[in-house]
Scaffold this motif. Structure first.
Motif, PDB file in Angstrom:
ATOM      1  N   SER A  65       0.838  -1.196   0.000  1.00 35.55           N
ATOM      2  CA  SER A  65       0.000   0.000   0.000  1.00 35.55           C
ATOM      3  C   SER A  65       0.882   1.257   0.000  1.00 35.55           C
ATOM      4  N   GLU A  67       3.988   1.395  -1.105  1.00 37.00           N
ATOM      5  CA  GLU A  67       4.687   1.449  -2.406  1.00 37.00           C
ATOM      6  C   GLU A  67       3.777   2.077  -3.460  1.00 37.00           C
ATOM      7  N   SER A  68       2.492   1.713  -3.426  1.00 35.91           N
ATOM      8  CA  SER A  68       1.629   2.251  -4.476  1.00 35.91           C
ATOM      9  C   SER A  68       1.371   3.744  -4.219  1.00 35.91           C
ATOM     10  N   GLU A  72       2.415   7.006  -6.806  1.00 34.92           N
ATOM     11  CA  GLU A  72       1.527   8.136  -7.131  1.00 34.92           C
ATOM     12  C   GLU A  72       2.187   9.471  -6.782  1.00 34.92           C
TER      13      GLU A  72
END
Ligand code: NAD
Length: 275
Positions: A65, A67-68, A72
């Motif tokens: 989570s 990393e994502s 962004e």
């Protein structure tokens, strides 16, 4: 100079105020929270005021989570210069009902009554994970990009209970002590790569987490709420705004030789012996 600042737990009471104040300085804000709606609301408020922010869901306990969220942030704002590890909190399963153990307590069968002996390890783990592991994991994900870059720093959120534990909340006190200790460890570890690491140790601020513990439904103080005021030389609770100037200072190059400090912002609570 405008920086990219990532704040976790930024949908909450204290860190939303910090994110808004930093945005007013012209920084690009990544507002991260477990609750996407709360993060987006804070980002919308910042953008409506002429700032620049994005709101993202990120669970500080899950690397994927984080990393994502980082991907962004990197694509929309650029790489992170400043990280504020704000996500944290307590859990009822890590909390005793009474401040002191009395012999009669062992016979108390009232539903929900908890002594030290009833504390649930799952509750203790939840609190240690959220406050300590959440700070560590988020730093692993976002600090890599700071290595060797100028003007980078990390601000952790500890608590005044890291200096002296508060009654009833052994897990939260211990977890925040770990955050303070980790702040010093990381400051030393990162000292050769230009990343400063400091922490705030807020005293008592009335927030949704503690409001029912400290105030009655008519707004008057509970016994514990009054005890806190009596133990606070400045005689009041903190307001989120009380954290702002120290945050701006620690995130700015004005504090470029300051690392490894944990600054109490508590109206003198941690300095007062009660006598
Ligand atoms: P808050 O509950 O208003 O904010 C905490 C935020 O963290 C919430 O928006 C919540 O959704 C988010 N969060 C919870 N779990 C998360 C997770 N796994 N991943 C990402 N986000 C998550 O609380 P607050 O009072 O604003 O506290 C902010 C920080 O200040 C916390 O670290 C808290 O421990 C610390 N603190 C608060 C006080 C106080 O008196 N309120 C005192 C000392 C320290």
């Amino acid at each position: 100079m405008s920086k990219v600042i990532v704040v976790t737990g930024a949908g909450g009471v204290l860190c939303s105020a910090l994110a808004k104040a930093l945005a007013k300085q012209g920084h690009k804000m990544a507002v991260l929270d477990l609750k996407l709606e709360a993060a987006e609301k804070v980002a919308d408020d910042i953008n409506a005021e002429g700032g620049f922010a994005i709101g993202l869901m990120a669970n500080v306990l899950e690397k994927a989570s984080l990393e994502s969220a980082k991907a962004e942030v990197n694509s929309k704002l650029g790489s992170c210069d400043i990280l504020i590890n704000g996500a944290g909190g307590n859990h009822p399963l890590g909390t005793t009902s009474n401040p002191h153990l009395l012999e009669d307590d062992l016979e108390n069968t009232t539903e929900g009554f908890k002594t030290f002996f009833d504390l649930d390890p799952e509750g203790i783990k939840f609190v240690f994970n959220l406050n300590f592991i959440g700070t560590l994991l988020t730093t692993q994900i976002f600090a890599k990009d700071m290595v060797g870059k100028k003007g980078c720093s990390i601000l952790n959120i500890s608590s005044m209970n890291a200096f002296t534990p508060l009654t009833k909340i052994p897990a939260y006190s211990g977890a925040k002590a770990a955050v303070s200790n980790f702040t010093q460890w990381l400051a030393v570890h990162f000292s050769k790569v230009g990343i400063r690491v400091n922490a705030l140790a807020p005293g008592f601020f009335l927030t949704d987490q503690n409001r029912t513990l400290l105030t009655n439904s008519d707004g008057s103080l509970t016994k514990r709420g009054q005890q806190i005021i009596d133990q606070t030389p400045m005689g009041r609770y903190g307001e989120p705004e009380d954290l702002i100037s120290t945050t701006l200072y620690l995130c700015d190059d004005a504090s470029s030789f300051v690392t490894g400090v944990v600054i109490p912002i508590d109206g003198g609570f941690s300095a007062y012996s009660g006598v």
